[in-house]
Design a protein around this motif. Sequence first.
Motif, PDB file in Angstrom:
ATOM      1  N   GLU A 286       2.060 -12.742  54.953  1.00  0.00           N
ATOM      2  CA  GLU A 286       0.655 -12.337  55.104  1.00  0.00           C
ATOM      3  C   GLU A 286      -0.097 -12.461  53.770  1.00  0.00           C
ATOM      4  OE1 GLU A 286      -0.507 -11.957  57.887  1.00  0.00           O
ATOM      5  OE2 GLU A 286      -1.781 -10.202  58.156  1.00  0.00           O
ATOM      6  N   LEU A 287       0.550 -12.029  52.679  1.00  0.00           N
ATOM      7  CA  LEU A 287      -0.136 -12.036  51.385  1.00  0.00           C
ATOM      8  C   LEU A 287      -0.302 -13.453  50.840  1.00  0.00           C
ATOM      9  CD1 LEU A 287       1.470  -8.798  50.097  1.00  0.00           C
ATOM     10  CD2 LEU A 287      -0.982  -9.247  50.148  1.00  0.00           C
ATOM     11  N   ILE A 288       0.716 -14.283  51.017  1.00  0.00           N
ATOM     12  CA  ILE A 288       0.585 -15.664  50.515  1.00  0.00           C
ATOM     13  C   ILE A 288      -0.484 -16.385  51.336  1.00  0.00           C
ATOM     14  CG2 ILE A 288       1.792 -17.882  50.222  1.00  0.00           C
ATOM     15  CD1 ILE A 288       4.316 -16.198  49.530  1.00  0.00           C
ATOM     16  N   SER A 289      -0.557 -16.070  52.624  1.00  0.00           N
ATOM     17  CA  SER A 289      -1.613 -16.650  53.455  1.00  0.00           C
ATOM     18  C   SER A 289      -2.998 -16.244  52.942  1.00  0.00           C
ATOM     19  CB  SER A 289      -1.417 -16.190  54.909  1.00  0.00           C
ATOM     20  OG  SER A 289      -2.582 -16.416  55.658  1.00  0.00           O
ATOM     21  N   LEU A 290      -3.128 -14.966  52.602  1.00  0.00           N
ATOM     22  CA  LEU A 290      -4.414 -14.488  52.075  1.00  0.00           C
ATOM     23  C   LEU A 290      -4.732 -15.157  50.737  1.00  0.00           C
ATOM     24  CD1 LEU A 290      -6.882 -12.665  51.934  1.00  0.00           C
ATOM     25  CD2 LEU A 290      -5.403 -10.758  51.286  1.00  0.00           C
ATOM     26  N   LEU A 291      -3.730 -15.241  49.871  1.00  0.00           N
ATOM     27  CA  LEU A 291      -3.942 -15.884  48.565  1.00  0.00           C
ATOM     28  C   LEU A 291      -4.416 -17.331  48.756  1.00  0.00           C
ATOM     29  CD1 LEU A 291      -3.677 -16.247  45.502  1.00  0.00           C
ATOM     30  CD2 LEU A 291      -1.216 -16.476  45.772  1.00  0.00           C
ATOM     31  N   VAL A 292      -3.769 -18.046  49.677  1.00  0.00           N
ATOM     32  CA  VAL A 292      -4.146 -19.452  49.906  1.00  0.00           C
ATOM     33  C   VAL A 292      -5.585 -19.517  50.423  1.00  0.00           C
ATOM     34  CG1 VAL A 292      -3.671 -21.465  51.362  1.00  0.00           C
ATOM     35  CG2 VAL A 292      -1.797 -20.315  50.186  1.00  0.00           C
ATOM     36  N   GLN A 293      -5.937 -18.635  51.360  1.00  0.00           N
ATOM     37  CA  GLN A 293      -7.315 -18.682  51.884  1.00  0.00           C
ATOM     38  C   GLN A 293      -8.362 -18.337  50.812  1.00  0.00           C
ATOM     39  OE1 GLN A 293      -7.891 -17.335  55.905  1.00  0.00           O
ATOM     40  NE2 GLN A 293     -10.077 -16.955  55.552  1.00  0.00           N
TER      41      GLN A 293
ATOM     42  N   ASN B 282       8.261 -19.352  57.899  1.00  0.00           N
ATOM     43  CA  ASN B 282       6.999 -18.686  58.257  1.00  0.00           C
ATOM     44  C   ASN B 282       5.796 -19.419  57.651  1.00  0.00           C
ATOM     45  OD1 ASN B 282       7.887 -16.556  59.760  1.00  0.00           O
ATOM     46  ND2 ASN B 282       7.481 -14.980  58.231  1.00  0.00           N
ATOM     47  N   LEU B 283       5.934 -19.759  56.381  1.00  0.00           N
ATOM     48  CA  LEU B 283       4.805 -20.386  55.669  1.00  0.00           C
ATOM     49  C   LEU B 283       4.517 -21.769  56.255  1.00  0.00           C
ATOM     50  CD1 LEU B 283       5.771 -19.245  52.058  1.00  0.00           C
ATOM     51  CD2 LEU B 283       3.937 -18.314  53.485  1.00  0.00           C
ATOM     52  N   GLU B 284       5.607 -22.490  56.599  1.00  0.00           N
ATOM     53  CA  GLU B 284       5.436 -23.798  57.258  1.00  0.00           C
ATOM     54  C   GLU B 284       4.717 -23.608  58.589  1.00  0.00           C
ATOM     55  OE1 GLU B 284       5.791 -26.894  56.497  1.00  0.00           O
ATOM     56  OE2 GLU B 284       6.650 -26.507  54.515  1.00  0.00           O
ATOM     57  N   ALA B 285       5.178 -22.611  59.366  1.00  0.00           N
ATOM     58  CA  ALA B 285       4.602 -22.382  60.698  1.00  0.00           C
ATOM     59  C   ALA B 285       3.123 -22.035  60.607  1.00  0.00           C
ATOM     60  CB  ALA B 285       5.367 -21.269  61.414  1.00  0.00           C
TER      61      ALA B 285
END
Length: 436
Positions: free
Chosen positions: A139-146, A255-258
Amino acid sequence: MASFQTLPGFREFYPDAFAQRAHIFRLWRQAAHAHGFAEYDAPVLEPLDLYRAKSGDEIEAQLFNFVDKGGREVALRPEMTPTVCRLVGEKANALKRPIKWFSIAEFYRYERMQKGRGRCFTQFNADIFAEPGIEAETELISLLVQCMTGFGLSAEDFTVRLSDRNLWFFFLEAIGMDDARARVILGAVDRYEKIGDDAFKDYVSQFGPLDPAVKSQVLAFQSIRSLQALEQMLAPLGGEKLMARVEEWRRLLANLEAMGIGEFVSVDLGVVRGLAYYTGFVFEAFDRKGELRALAGGGRYDNLVGKLGYAELPAVGFAIGDMTFALLLEQRGLTPPLVQAPDVYVVIGGPKERLSALGDIRALRAAGYRVDFSLRDLAFGKQFKAAAESGARLALIYGSDELAKGVVKIRNLTERSEREVAKAGLLEDVRSYFGG
Ligand code: HAM
């Protein structure tokens, strides 16, 4: 020139610079809301003890601290993490879990000045409490990327380097390092990229010469850049704990790939993080060209809430700094455009017409339009020039003829067309123009 200068490392924001930074904050806030994070804030001044032995020696040496008039030892906050742990720790039982919080706030570190580093800077912090699994990291890496891609930055511009303090400790233990030695070695790995072999000086002064075989194993481990290489390096060490950890790695990367953000993340054991409290996965975002200092950093810190005297609570989070981030946007030509233009500029014939215009100005502003006008009675020509320069799309003209007829003249400044509308229907007319 007056003699009061800004202190070294502190910044001032004139309106254009302020608007650019505000735009960055707006998109970061949007990304946090999109991920279901709630915003909080806390004091700028904190008890010095909150940082002593919690944040690590480097930050402690950089504190702006003093004794207040009540004899308390205090410090300007150098980071948010200990503070947010206190906030969560105080009310842990009353908060809905998982606790997903973010803030945008100013921090103070007495750092040596260099490009992208100041003594006062802003961070966007995002943290998740009460979730021990790698879903929180995802969740956090997704937020960082966005927070980065929201501005048009791509995987060619930045990368999130993912590493693991947990594995580092396993590995160092397996090659015979006790906890004290392991911590000093991690400090050396943290600095190795910047200063090379000098990074090991601290180890030598505390524990004597570093066995060359140990050093080469440490350097081999820090140069791991793929899951495969990691597996190969760990295979001979074996052990259930290690294999379970490698499985966590696989799940996190899957997860990150998905999520479709695998391309933004690189396995990189060269990252260990300078702050003392991290316990598991750690990550740092860097520009791909490697010209700038870190854009963001974070990781898991499952012991810090407990260390502050509260019930243990797993936690993971990161912070993005505004200074390196703004530099990267500038380098890539992605600095946000300044949208400061009013929607409407009101041109006023004289004192009597001003009285007729003021009520309409208020009504338009109350309806959400940006409205500007001259605060002084000026010749029409000067006001039209100001209207054109302001970037407004419409000029509303209140002359004596219009006043007599009960109308307002609307000039479309882009098309250069003009028409008259009844004063009573002005708001509706402006609304239809802007499509509201
Ligand atoms: P940090 O790596 O010390 O982590 O800082 C995060 C980011 O803040 C850096 O990557 C950088 O962009 C910015 N930053 C730090 N120091 C300065 C400075 N002197 N001038 C300009 N920018 C700076 C932390 O602070 C952790 N508390 C992050 C965290 C949150 N970990 C868990 N939750």
